[in-house]
Design an enzyme around this catalytic site. Structure first.
Site, mmCIF file in Angstrom:
data_model
loop_
_atom_site.group_PDB
_atom_site.id
_atom_site.type_symbol
_atom_site.label_atom_id
_atom_site.label_comp_id
_atom_site.label_asym_id
_atom_site.label_seq_id
_atom_site.Cartn_x
_atom_site.Cartn_y
_atom_site.Cartn_z
ATOM 1 N N CYS A 94 0.839 -1.197 0.000
ATOM 2 C CA CYS A 94 0.000 0.000 0.000
ATOM 3 C C CYS A 94 0.874 1.247 0.000
ATOM 4 C CB CYS A 94 -0.917 -0.001 1.222
ATOM 5 S SG CYS A 94 -1.965 1.464 1.334
ATOM 6 N N PRO A 95 0.811 2.060 -1.043
ATOM 7 C CA PRO A 95 1.619 3.292 -1.063
ATOM 8 C C PRO A 95 1.166 4.297 -0.009
ATOM 9 C CG PRO A 95 0.088 3.271 -2.910
ATOM 10 C CD PRO A 95 -0.001 1.918 -2.263
#
Length: 378
Positions: A108-109
């Site tokens: 997840c950025p």
């Protein structure tokens, strides 16, 4: 499709700015003008739970395999050259976190962290509290807008200009966040709780179905059946295999079983922990993430029909190999001139729907790389 940021720190900065601007901007410029103190405290509590769950989603390790982990019977042995350790079932090496992640869902950025077995409940609670907080704010904003509109002919000094300004800015922004996070939350629930799968495993299921539709999966399943269960290669089973290859009448569900899927309640307990801890900030899933229970369909019995034996293959049933078994029926014929002579050759289609596993993409345009997986370690 996964978001890739030029500067990774923006993945933390953007959500932090959004939460602060929407939450505290709405409280100071809108809610404080008319909302009772008790409800303001309730709103701040919900906002604080966003921060707390976000912190845990960022800093909680998604889970590492046990040192010197050895694969158990019934799974594909998969050695990670970077970690110098075998990967447990459902694990993948994240190219960004530079570690093997237990039951990896995706990188997840927005948390600069993987979502995996160890922090999946924190990530889901983070999404849940965003939905709760933005829903509360949305309802309040709509009521306030209606209240002001009904009194639009009243003197302007009755309403603060700052409140009107922030209602105009924050209402659509808050609704956009509510809508997008709700879609993500429902997708996570559908994958993990309804189907018992991570996003990567859902992607793999779509890939297998694509192979099945192109008539290139059954041959691989039969090959793996003789490879994993050589004692099942009886004369009757060989005849049944020939029938499967010739008739192509079997359904996808009749040959592919996701072994980690149970009922809704069991799935929820496995991945979120006991029910009374679902909203507890430190609630964690049951188990150790290195091994997972499997459903009854995955039980192997040598005297079972061939279709049942195929259903008991380890996940993924094609072995998760980067290359797939091609089928002559999926090839096309092309003609060209070489040295003044016409040449006819067979060419296998090489598009995204029939490419190798590392290059295949689903209907969302997602490849294995988009989930953060180090495809070289697969």
């Amino acid at each position: 499709m996964a978001v890739k940021l030029r500067w990774p720190w923006l993945g933390i900065a953007i959500p932090t700015l959004l939460i602060s601007f929407i939450g505290y901007g709405a409280h100071y410029f809108i809610l404080s003008n008319f909302l009772p103190i008790a409800k303001q405290i309730g709103f701040e509590f919900s906002l604080s739970m966003i921060w707390f769950s976000y912190y845990l989603a960022i800093y909680t390790n998604p889970g590492r395999p046990l040192p010197n982990y050895q694969p158990t019977p019934g799974i594909w042995p998969n050695f990670c050259k970077k970690c110098q350790n075998y990967k447990p079932e459902r694990s993948h090496h994240c190219k960004t976190c530079n570690q093997c992640v237990l039951m990896m869902d995706h990188h997840c950025p927005w948390t600069m962290n993987c979502v995996g077995f160890g922090n999946y409940p924190h990530f889901l609670r983070f999404l849940f509290w965003i939905i709760i907080t933005t829903s509360i704010l949305f309802c309040i904003q709509v009521k306030r807008i209606c209240f002001i509109w009904q009194r639009r002919n009243f003197p302007g000094y009755l309403f603060k200009k700052s409140e009107l300004t922030f209602l105009t800015i924050l209402s659509p922004l808050n609704f956009f966040v509510l809508l997008t996070i709700t879609v993500l939350f429902l997708r996570c629930l559908f994958n993990q709780i309804v189907n018992g799968r991570s996003q990567i495993e859902s992607w793999d299921m779509d890939r297998l179905e694509s192979l099945f539709d192109s008539r290139r999966l059954i041959q691989k399943l039969i090959y793996n059946t003789w490879r994993i269960y050589p004692e099942s290669k009886t004369l009757q089973h060989e005849r049944d295999a020939e029938g499967l290859l010739k008739q192509q009448r079997s359904s996808f569900e009749g040959l592919v079983n996701f072994p980690y899927n149970f009922d809704l309640h069991t799935n929820a307990i496995l991945y979120l922990g006991p029910v009374h801890l679902w909203l507890w900030p430190y609630g964690i899933p049951t188990g150790n993430g290195n091994n997972f229970p499997k459903n009854d369909i995955s039980n192997y019995e040598v005297d079972s029909p061939l279709e049942d034996i195929i259903l008991s293959l380890p996940w993924p049933p094609d072995g998760g190999e980067t290359t797939t078994v091609s089928n002559p029926k999926t090839s096309t014929i092309e003609t060209c001139n070489e040295g003044g002579e016409q040449v006819v050759r067979s060419r296998v289609a090489q598009n995204g729907r029939s490419a190798s596993r590392e290059k295949w993409f689903n209907d969302w345009g997602e490849s294995l790389d988009d989930f953060g997986v180090d495809v070289d370690m697969e």
